[in-house]
Scaffold this motif. Structure first.
Motif, mmCIF file in Angstrom:
data_model
loop_
_atom_site.group_PDB
_atom_site.id
_atom_site.type_symbol
_atom_site.label_atom_id
_atom_site.label_comp_id
_atom_site.label_asym_id
_atom_site.label_seq_id
_atom_site.Cartn_x
_atom_site.Cartn_y
_atom_site.Cartn_z
ATOM 1 N N GLN A 136 -0.993 0.901 -0.273
ATOM 2 C CA GLN A 136 0.121 1.618 -0.899
ATOM 3 C C GLN A 136 1.342 1.627 0.016
ATOM 4 O O GLN A 136 2.469 1.403 -0.446
ATOM 5 C CB GLN A 136 -0.292 3.061 -1.227
ATOM 6 N N ALA A 137 1.115 1.881 1.290
ATOM 7 C CA ALA A 137 2.232 1.905 2.248
ATOM 8 C C ALA A 137 2.868 0.522 2.346
ATOM 9 O O ALA A 137 4.101 0.392 2.379
ATOM 10 C CB ALA A 137 1.738 2.363 3.616
ATOM 11 N N ARG A 138 2.042 -0.519 2.384
ATOM 12 C CA ARG A 138 2.569 -1.883 2.456
ATOM 13 C C ARG A 138 3.415 -2.195 1.223
ATOM 14 O O ARG A 138 4.509 -2.759 1.321
ATOM 15 C CB ARG A 138 1.422 -2.893 2.573
ATOM 16 N N SER A 139 2.929 -1.782 0.066
ATOM 17 C CA SER A 139 3.681 -2.028 -1.171
ATOM 18 C C SER A 139 5.019 -1.296 -1.157
ATOM 19 O O SER A 139 6.046 -1.854 -1.575
ATOM 20 C CB SER A 139 2.862 -1.574 -2.389
ATOM 21 N N ARG A 140 4.998 -0.049 -0.680
ATOM 22 C CA ARG A 140 6.258 0.709 -0.617
ATOM 23 C C ARG A 140 7.251 0.056 0.349
ATOM 24 O O ARG A 140 8.439 -0.027 0.057
ATOM 25 C CB ARG A 140 5.979 2.151 -0.196
ATOM 26 N N VAL A 141 6.751 -0.377 1.486
ATOM 27 C CA VAL A 141 7.628 -1.021 2.471
ATOM 28 C C VAL A 141 8.199 -2.310 1.893
ATOM 29 O O VAL A 141 9.406 -2.585 2.025
ATOM 30 C CB VAL A 141 6.880 -1.282 3.792
ATOM 31 N N GLU A 142 7.365 -3.090 1.237
ATOM 32 C CA GLU A 142 7.857 -4.329 0.626
ATOM 33 C C GLU A 142 8.897 -4.034 -0.447
ATOM 34 O O GLU A 142 9.902 -4.743 -0.562
ATOM 35 C CB GLU A 142 6.689 -5.126 0.043
ATOM 36 N N ALA A 143 8.676 -2.969 -1.246
ATOM 37 C CA ALA A 143 9.645 -2.595 -2.277
ATOM 38 C C ALA A 143 10.965 -2.155 -1.641
ATOM 39 O O ALA A 143 12.054 -2.505 -2.121
ATOM 40 C CB ALA A 143 9.080 -1.480 -3.153
ATOM 41 N N MET A 144 10.892 -1.397 -0.535
ATOM 42 C CA MET A 144 12.112 -0.976 0.152
ATOM 43 C C MET A 144 12.868 -2.169 0.705
ATOM 44 O O MET A 144 14.096 -2.247 0.600
ATOM 45 C CB MET A 144 11.761 -0.019 1.303
#
Length: 73
Positions: free
Chosen positions: A54-62
């Motif tokens: 989830q954190a990786r996905s959020r960072v990629e989205a940012m």
């Protein structure tokens, strides 16, 4: 063989059997405890992997949003 010797040997053997039975019981309890601990650790690992994803996905989205903002300026 003297009956007293035989009786002493039987008592010694019975004591060894009792000690072994107690050891088997302790090992069984330890085994159950370790299996529960292993299951809990596997669950914890699974939860941590999910949080990491989830954190990786959020960072990629940012990063994608930042790149998009950068291109629009």
């Amino acid at each position: 063989m003297d009956p007293a010797d035989t009786l002493a040997e039987l008592r010694a053997l019975a004591a060894k059997v009792d000690a072994l039975a107690q050891r088997v019981q302790r090992l069984g309890e330890e085994n159950r405890s370790l299996r529960l601990q292993q299951e809990q650790l596997a669950n914890d690992r699974s939860q941590l992997l999910a949080k990491n994803e989830q954190a990786r996905s959020r960072v990629e989205a940012m990063i994608a949003r930042l790149k998009s903002l950068e291109q629009h300026t």
